[in-house]
Design an enzyme around this catalytic site. Sequence first.
Site, PDB file in Angstrom:
ATOM      1  N   SER A   1      36.725  44.839  39.910  1.00 52.43           N
ATOM      2  CA  SER A   1      37.179  46.174  39.522  1.00 52.43           C
ATOM      3  C   SER A   1      38.398  46.565  40.336  1.00 52.43           C
ATOM      4  O   SER A   1      39.067  45.694  40.913  1.00 52.43           O
ATOM      5  CB  SER A   1      36.027  47.176  39.703  1.00 52.43           C
ATOM      6  OG  SER A   1      36.353  48.413  39.131  1.00 52.43           O
ATOM      7  N   ASN A   2      38.733  47.826  40.397  1.00 50.47           N
ATOM      8  CA  ASN A   2      39.879  48.298  41.197  1.00 50.47           C
ATOM      9  C   ASN A   2      39.565  49.674  41.763  1.00 50.47           C
ATOM     10  O   ASN A   2      38.508  50.242  41.503  1.00 50.47           O
ATOM     11  CB  ASN A   2      41.149  48.296  40.338  1.00 50.47           C
ATOM     12  CG  ASN A   2      41.008  49.211  39.135  1.00 50.47           C
ATOM     13  OD1 ASN A   2      40.866  50.415  39.267  1.00 50.47           O
ATOM     14  ND2 ASN A   2      41.009  48.624  37.935  1.00 50.47           N
TER      15      ASN A   2
END
Length: 221
Positions: A29-30
Amino acid sequence: FQSGVLAGQRVVITAGPTREPLDPVRYISNHSSGKMGYALARAAVEAGASVDLISGPVALSAPDRVKLHRIGTAQEMLEASLGLLHNCDIFIGCAAVADYRPADAAVQKIKKSADEVSLQLVKNPDVLARVAGHSPKPFSVGFAAETEKLREHALGKLERKGLNMIVANDVSDSRIGFNSENNAALLLWRDDAGVREREVEQCSKDVLAAVVIAQIASLKG
Ligand code: C5P
């Protein structure tokens, strides 16, 4: 900021990160906080629009009078977006969609064994480009986070993705952008006279959201 400028308009906004599973307990993810997308949703509601917010996992509560659709992966974000297009005048892609996902998510938890492992990734669909390529096409707005050549790279995205407007910001400046409270931006669009722009000085994400919504309302006429 005039209220009612988006009265009767149906707005769909994507926000936050996506999560791409590696196995049942892990993901890629980020750091997107979702703050900008949620601020846009509130500003659009204040402008009189009916708003659907398609959100990846974030630590924010649902804004009042907004229909929240929670999703995990980019593929789920795409499906939710396409599913709302029959009812959409304006689409704002504000999510930080993961560009790639693991080629095969393992069904069982991946066990530790080898000292080195490699991960094969495949490209995710571009949600915003798919929406903007749809017919009939909603008024489509994107975001471009850039570390250099802000105007040039953002204009490239405006054209390639077939957008009506793009909100570009310089994320090499740590005071603004990703995960911060403040933002500064360059709004870019095209009209008969060519490329037009509006610069927004450093301000809160709520103020930037109001400016973006006002600009959309004025371009949509
Ligand atoms: O190409 P880039 O990721 O920089 O473009 C950013 C814009 O495109 C944002 O508006 C983002 O929400 C959207 N996007 C998307 N789906 C992707 C990648 C980006 O909707 N897979």
